[in-house]
Design an enzyme around this catalytic site. Structure first.
Site, mmCIF file in Angstrom:
data_model
loop_
_atom_site.group_PDB
_atom_site.id
_atom_site.type_symbol
_atom_site.label_atom_id
_atom_site.label_comp_id
_atom_site.label_asym_id
_atom_site.label_seq_id
_atom_site.Cartn_x
_atom_site.Cartn_y
_atom_site.Cartn_z
ATOM 1 N N ASP A 24 2.896 -24.949 -64.722
ATOM 2 C CA ASP A 24 4.939 -24.545 -64.242
ATOM 3 C C ASP A 24 5.376 -23.576 -65.056
ATOM 4 O O ASP A 24 6.515 -23.658 -65.126
ATOM 5 C CB ASP A 24 5.588 -25.639 -64.641
ATOM 6 C CG ASP A 24 4.779 -26.954 -63.585
ATOM 7 O OD1 ASP A 24 4.850 -26.930 -63.117
ATOM 8 O OD2 ASP A 24 6.028 -28.568 -63.826
ATOM 9 N N GLU A 72 6.014 -26.685 -60.065
ATOM 10 C CA GLU A 72 7.374 -28.088 -59.551
ATOM 11 C C GLU A 72 7.987 -27.221 -58.698
ATOM 12 O O GLU A 72 8.731 -25.913 -59.058
ATOM 13 C CB GLU A 72 7.787 -28.883 -60.410
ATOM 14 C CG GLU A 72 8.648 -29.700 -60.321
ATOM 15 C CD GLU A 72 9.404 -30.210 -61.667
ATOM 16 O OE1 GLU A 72 9.203 -29.894 -62.586
ATOM 17 O OE2 GLU A 72 10.568 -31.248 -61.246
ATOM 18 N N LYS A 129 3.474 -29.923 -57.256
ATOM 19 C CA LYS A 129 4.372 -30.748 -57.577
ATOM 20 C C LYS A 129 5.318 -31.073 -57.033
ATOM 21 O O LYS A 129 5.851 -30.185 -57.726
ATOM 22 C CB LYS A 129 3.213 -30.855 -58.337
ATOM 23 C CG LYS A 129 3.663 -30.139 -59.375
ATOM 24 C CD LYS A 129 2.529 -30.775 -60.476
ATOM 25 C CE LYS A 129 3.829 -29.869 -62.353
ATOM 26 N NZ LYS A 129 5.160 -30.500 -62.998
ATOM 27 N N LYS A 132 6.765 -35.115 -61.815
ATOM 28 C CA LYS A 132 6.602 -33.921 -63.048
ATOM 29 C C LYS A 132 5.312 -34.004 -63.226
ATOM 30 O O LYS A 132 4.164 -33.065 -63.519
ATOM 31 C CB LYS A 132 7.695 -34.975 -64.300
ATOM 32 C CG LYS A 132 8.870 -34.921 -63.712
ATOM 33 C CD LYS A 132 9.478 -33.398 -63.846
ATOM 34 C CE LYS A 132 10.935 -33.691 -64.295
ATOM 35 N NZ LYS A 132 11.420 -32.987 -63.148
ATOM 36 N N THR A 158 7.113 -28.008 -69.218
ATOM 37 C CA THR A 158 7.529 -27.689 -70.787
ATOM 38 C C THR A 158 6.571 -29.153 -71.786
ATOM 39 O O THR A 158 6.339 -30.069 -70.443
ATOM 40 C CB THR A 158 9.048 -29.143 -70.963
ATOM 41 O OG1 THR A 158 9.692 -29.943 -69.862
ATOM 42 C CG2 THR A 158 9.819 -27.452 -70.420
ATOM 43 N N CYS A 162 7.005 -32.170 -68.413
ATOM 44 C CA CYS A 162 5.412 -32.115 -66.974
ATOM 45 C C CYS A 162 4.138 -31.481 -67.476
ATOM 46 O O CYS A 162 2.970 -32.044 -67.185
ATOM 47 C CB CYS A 162 5.742 -30.734 -66.107
ATOM 48 S SG CYS A 162 6.965 -31.157 -65.124
ATOM 49 N N GLN A 202 -3.151 -42.397 -83.077
ATOM 50 C CA GLN A 202 -3.517 -43.402 -82.391
ATOM 51 C C GLN A 202 -5.185 -43.022 -82.239
ATOM 52 O O GLN A 202 -5.587 -44.100 -80.938
ATOM 53 C CB GLN A 202 -3.435 -44.040 -81.445
ATOM 54 C CG GLN A 202 -1.443 -45.130 -82.663
ATOM 55 C CD GLN A 202 -1.143 -45.595 -81.119
ATOM 56 O OE1 GLN A 202 -1.478 -47.071 -80.536
ATOM 57 N NE2 GLN A 202 -0.088 -45.828 -79.859
#
Ligand code: C5J
Length: 221
Positions: A24, A72, A129, A132, A158, A162, A202
């Protein structure tokens, strides 16, 4: 298989199945007078990464590896824009309204174009698209499967919207995701950092984070 120095640990780099996806980098988000600016955002933050994104794109092109662009945007009749997206809140410009760069986030309007500095080359896929995430209601997955792509390097804007949404979609579909942290940006610096932290926590629960320099070094171009 090589490696890219990354966080939380080195990224296993498979040159024969990796692509760059640039999310984007559109006039509506990056240029003054666009949709992002109309929402009260400081677009200069996003403009600052343009040279770095350009370097990353140039590196993939020089290596002969795929570069995928996303935008987008919506169909002119707005049939792919849920009312819940268009009617939310009281923005000065809604999706589909006439703005300084044409109708906001509508395919074919100047504001929906990718900024000229990062214009796709003929033949490079541009995924339009409505959401997002770049997998929702698009042909992205088909393209990746058709070209044997299993790993994605992410750039664009951003970070927490997205880019992160698309990384999560890709991760759930089995792709290895590597974010170039200096080639992505948010209107909110704290959100950018939080997104990177969430992605890499994680044991790389969504993906890895690195720098453009480290990716270019692995590409050896
Ligand atoms: C937003 C995007 N922020 N490309 N779009 O609405 O991140």
């Amino acid at each position: 298989m090589g490696t890219v120095t990354a966080s939380p640990f080195d990224f296993p780099f498979a040159r024969d199945s990796i692509a760059l996806i640039v999310i984007d980098m559109q006039r509506d988000f990056i240029e003054p007078g666009g949709f992002g600016a109309s929402l009260g955002n400081d677009v200069s933050l996003l403009q600052a990464i343009v040279p770095t994104v350009a370097r990353l794109i140039a590196g993939f092109r020089a290596a002969g590896l795929p570069v995928i662009h996303t935008r987008e945007c919506h169909l002119p009749d707005l049939s792919d824009c849920p009312p819940a997206k268009r009617l939310r809140g009281s923005p000065s410009l809604r999706i589909g309204d006439q703005g300084p760069m044409g109708r906001v986030l509508i395919a074919g309007e100047p504001g929906a174009d990718i900024i000229p500095e990062l214009a796709p080359l003929p033949g490079e896929p541009v995924i339009d698209k409505p959401g997002k995430g770049a997998f929702h209601a698009t042909g992205l997955m088909d393209f990746l499967e058709m070209h044997g792509i299993r790993q994605l390097v992410f750039a664009g804007v951003t970070t927490e919207v997205c880019v992160q949404t698309t990384m999560r979609e890709a991760n759930d579909r089995g792709y290895d995701c590597l974010l170039a942290t200096d080639a992505t940006e948010s209107y909110f610096p704290a959100f950018k950092q939080s997104a990177i932290d969430m992605i890499t926590a994680q044991g790389a629960i969504v993906g890895w984070a690195t720098t453009t320099g480290a990716v270019l070094e692995a590409l050896d171009v």
